[in-house]
Design a protein around this motif. Structure first.
Motif, short mmCIF file in Angstrom:
data_model
loop_
_atom_site.label_atom_id
_atom_site.label_comp_id
_atom_site.label_asym_id
_atom_site.label_seq_id
_atom_site.Cartn_x
_atom_site.Cartn_y
_atom_site.Cartn_z
N GLY A 1 19.26 33.98 38.23
CA GLY A 1 18.17 34.82 38.75
C GLY A 1 18.69 35.94 39.64
N GLU A 2 19.77 35.66 40.37
CA GLU A 2 20.36 36.70 41.20
C GLU A 2 20.97 37.79 40.32
N TYR A 3 21.65 37.35 39.25
CA TYR A 3 22.25 38.29 38.30
C TYR A 3 21.16 39.15 37.64
N ALA B 1 26.31 47.39 44.05
CA ALA B 1 25.50 46.20 44.36
C ALA B 1 26.28 44.93 44.02
N MET B 2 26.96 44.95 42.88
CA MET B 2 27.75 43.79 42.46
C MET B 2 28.86 43.46 43.46
N MET C 1 31.33 40.38 47.98
CA MET C 1 32.01 40.41 49.28
C MET C 1 31.24 39.59 50.32
N CYS C 2 29.92 39.64 50.25
CA CYS C 2 29.11 38.89 51.22
C CYS C 2 29.37 37.39 51.14
N GLN D 1 33.53 41.93 35.06
CA GLN D 1 33.35 43.30 35.53
C GLN D 1 33.92 43.50 36.93
N ALA D 2 33.74 42.49 37.78
CA ALA D 2 34.30 42.59 39.14
C ALA D 2 35.82 42.58 39.09
N ALA D 3 36.39 41.72 38.24
CA ALA D 3 37.85 41.64 38.13
C ALA D 3 38.44 42.96 37.65
N ARG D 4 37.75 43.60 36.69
CA ARG D 4 38.22 44.91 36.21
C ARG D 4 38.27 45.91 37.37
N LEU D 5 37.22 45.92 38.17
CA LEU D 5 37.16 46.87 39.29
C LEU D 5 38.24 46.57 40.33
N ILE D 6 38.44 45.30 40.63
CA ILE D 6 39.47 44.92 41.61
C ILE D 6 40.84 45.36 41.10
N LYS D 7 41.10 45.08 39.81
CA LYS D 7 42.39 45.45 39.20
C LYS D 7 42.62 46.96 39.25
N ALA D 8 41.53 47.71 39.02
CA ALA D 8 41.64 49.17 39.01
C ALA D 8 41.79 49.73 40.43
#
Ligand code: PBG
Length: 337
Positions: free
Chosen positions: A287-289, A306-307, A312-313, A329-336
């Motif tokens: 539901g959060e997703y 938002a993601m 982080m929270c 998607q989060a892992a891709r952003l962290i890697k980048a």
């Protein structure tokens, strides 16, 4: 530890915020790829990749393609995936006997995953809800979810999962005494290495609705699923009770504990981590997703911001790891970076 605040103009809180590099130096928390666990929905058949209606971007996949489905996650360094089978109504029965089948979807997918990605952790959800026609997490007797009979089924399921290659069994049912009983059964089978992540503080939440869509549990004439699971899941009003649940599960042998749902329950995450210092996980539930994705689809929220902020929270609250449908998607952003 005491903090003495200075005063303006000598003390200027904005001084440390003026450049990206100073902000990085004073950052108190960080989100790593190693914090992320990716929940995966399984479906029978071959070559299946079916989108879940109420969870944009989330798929159900069949065991023959599951290894390929998680290949990117594995190469990004996501430590583990959590398996959740979809079971159509016609394949369920009153007692959820499909849960006991050593060749069920979770077992088949676990074998395929361990063969293709031996270094990727596999978590198996232990509960009867996806196998029962009423979609409760246990066996119903005289209109009530029977604790002992349900635990007996969960034990068989856990041992089957472990033998199929599941590294972490994750009982999500909230029956009393199941952690100790499962631990004893695993040990008796020589499965001492199998870890237990207990859904220790799991609330009777309205935020699981899209998940029930994903696993085929929208039962009943109004397709709402079991109206409530309040006789076994926790009351959203309570936190002291969550600490007692965690204390019991740790005493019974849980290696890791979980709080669920996530964002509305950050206070619980915080207290659990503070009080016990045990590996503490949080589940950012369906539901959060779906809430975030619905706002993103309307252009009301920025997806990535938002993601990443929501994830982080969880770290700030004290979580060691997060189950999230955003993991890849989060892992891709962290890697980048
Ligand atoms: C079932 C189970 C649920 C979730 C994980 N395991 C739903 C429920 O208790 O009804 C919810 C996950 C989510 O909403 O993403 N034992």
């Amino acid at each position: 530890m005491m903090h003495y605040a200075g005063s303006f103009p000598t003390t200027r809180m904005r001084r440390n915020r003026q450049d990206a590099w100073t902000r990085a130096l004073v950052a108190e928390n960080a989100l790593h790829v190693g914090d992320l666990i990716w929940p995966i929905f399984l479906t029978d058949g071959t070559g299946q990749r079916v989108e879940v209606p109420s969870m944009p971007g989330v798929l159900r996949v069949s065991p023959d393609v599951v290894a390929e489905h998680v290949a990117e996650a594995a190469s990004l360094g996501i430590p583990a995936v959590a398996l959740f089978p979809y079971t159509p109504m016609e394949a369920r029965d009153e007692d959820g006997t499909g849960a006991l089948d050593p060749d069920n979807l979770t077992c088949r997918a676990a074998r395929a995953l361990k063969a293709a990605h031996p270094g990727l952790g596999v978590i198996g959800d232990v509960a009867l809800d996806t196998y029962t026609t009423h979609a409760h997490d246990g066996v119903v007797r005289n209109g009530e979810v029977d604790n002992e009979e349900s635990v007996a089924a969960l034990v068989t399921m856990s041992v089957n999962y472990a033998k199929a290659g599941v590294d972490i069994v994750a009982p999500s049912d909230m029956m009393d005494g199941r952690i100790g009983t499962i631990r004893a059964a695993l040990d008796a089978e020589g499965l001492q290495r199998t870890r237990i992540m207990s859904y220790a503080a799991k609330y009777a939440s309205g935020f699981y609705a899209p998940f029930r869509d994903a696993i085929g549990s929208l039962t009943g004439p109004d397709r709402a699923g079991p109206k409530d699971k309040k006789t076994y899941q926790m009351d959203p009003a309570n936190t002291d009770e969550a600490l007692r649940e965690v204390a019991l599960d740790l005493a019974e042998g849980a290696d890791m504990v979980m709080v669920k749902p996530g964002l509305p329950y950050l206070d619980v995450v915080h207290r659990v981590r503070r009080e016990f210092g045990a590996p503490t996980f949080v589940y950012q539930v369906s539901g959060e997703y779906s809430m975030l994705m619905a706002a993103v689809e309307r252009g009301w929220l920025d997806h990535d911001r938002a993601m990443m902020e929501s994830l982080m929270c969880f770290k700030r609250a004290g979580a060691n790891g997060i189950l999230t449908y955003f993991a890849v998607q989060a892992a891709r952003l962290i890697k980048a970076g």
